[in-house]
Structures are given as C-alpha cells and as structure tokens.
Scaffold this motif. Structure first.
Motif, mmCIF file in Angstrom:
data_model
loop_
_atom_site.group_PDB
_atom_site.id
_atom_site.type_symbol
_atom_site.label_atom_id
_atom_site.label_comp_id
_atom_site.label_asym_id
_atom_site.label_seq_id
_atom_site.Cartn_x
_atom_site.Cartn_y
_atom_site.Cartn_z
ATOM 1 N N ARG A 124 0.678 -0.981 -0.064
ATOM 2 C CA ARG A 124 -0.092 -0.027 -0.060
ATOM 3 C C ARG A 124 0.933 1.353 0.069
ATOM 4 O O ARG A 124 1.983 1.425 0.479
ATOM 5 N N ASP A 125 0.315 2.258 -0.593
ATOM 6 C CA ASP A 125 1.000 3.617 -0.451
ATOM 7 C C ASP A 125 1.369 3.910 0.685
ATOM 8 O O ASP A 125 0.504 3.942 1.830
ATOM 9 N N GLY A 126 2.542 4.475 1.100
ATOM 10 C CA GLY A 126 2.986 5.071 2.410
ATOM 11 C C GLY A 126 3.278 4.147 3.363
ATOM 12 O O GLY A 126 3.763 4.363 4.473
ATOM 13 N N ARG B 256 10.336 -2.501 -1.045
ATOM 14 C CA ARG B 256 10.463 -0.826 -1.528
ATOM 15 C C ARG B 256 11.842 -0.421 -1.654
ATOM 16 O O ARG B 256 12.488 0.030 -2.519
ATOM 17 N N PRO C 146 2.947 1.370 -10.108
ATOM 18 C CA PRO C 146 1.609 1.704 -9.181
ATOM 19 C C PRO C 146 0.421 1.587 -10.142
ATOM 20 O O PRO C 146 0.382 1.645 -11.281
#
Length: 109
Positions: free
Chosen positions: A55-57, A63, A71
C-alpha cells in the motif's frame, strides 16, 4: 535463507515457469520480507516472476530493493464486477453487492 529460497524457485522453474505472489508485503515479518526482496533482485535470469503488493505510504524491504514499482489504480466498479463474476459466477446478488461495496483496506474476519 534467501539463497535457499532462490535455489528452490530455480529448481521449480527448471520444470515450468513460476509465479510468486506476495500480497500486502507491509504485513510480512522482517525476515520474510528480506528473503523476498533478496529473491526479487536476483530472479532476472530465471523463468520466475514475482508480483508483490504494498500500500502507498507503507514501509517494506521490497520498496528498498531497488526494483521498479508499477503503481496501480483501483478497478472501476464495472471492471471489478466483471472480474468478480468471472471468478465467482454463482454468488447471490446480495453477496456480490456486499463484496463490491467493501471499503478498500478493510480486512476479512
């Protein structure tokens, strides 16, 4: 540990191509995430593909592995319905609506 997993995947891929799917990488423990990041950096010469979601963030070792992210946006309601119908054609209308209205990020109980 990473080398052992890579070797096992390479052995399996010698018979037929392998797909590794790691969903919600941010929920994995540190050691498992490290192993998958190690494998992801080294499978270029093998018939192995890895798809990992994050998930983003959220932070994860995947990562930081130097890989190229891809994305993705959410599916539209229509496309989500088509996908659901293709994999679960016998759902009752009520269950189908419940699944399609489920808020993103909620977990099943």
């Amino acid at each position: 540990m990473g080398l052992a997993v890579l070797s096992l995947l390479a052995e399996a891929a010698a018979v037929r191509p392998v797909l590794v799917v790691a969903d919600d990488m941010h929920w994995l423990d540190h050691s498992s995430a490290d192993v998958l990041a190690f494998v992801a950096r080294r499978i270029e010469s093998e018939p192995v593909v890895m798809v990992a979601t994050l998930r983003d963030g959220e932070r994860s070792h995947i990562r930081d592995a130097g890989l190229t992210p891809m994305p993705l946006d959410r599916l539209s309601g229509e496309v989500a319905g088509e996908l659901l119908d293709s994999i679960a054609p016998g759902l009752t209308p009520a269950v189908r609506v419940r699944l399609l209205r489920r808020p993103p990020g909620t977990r099943w109980r």
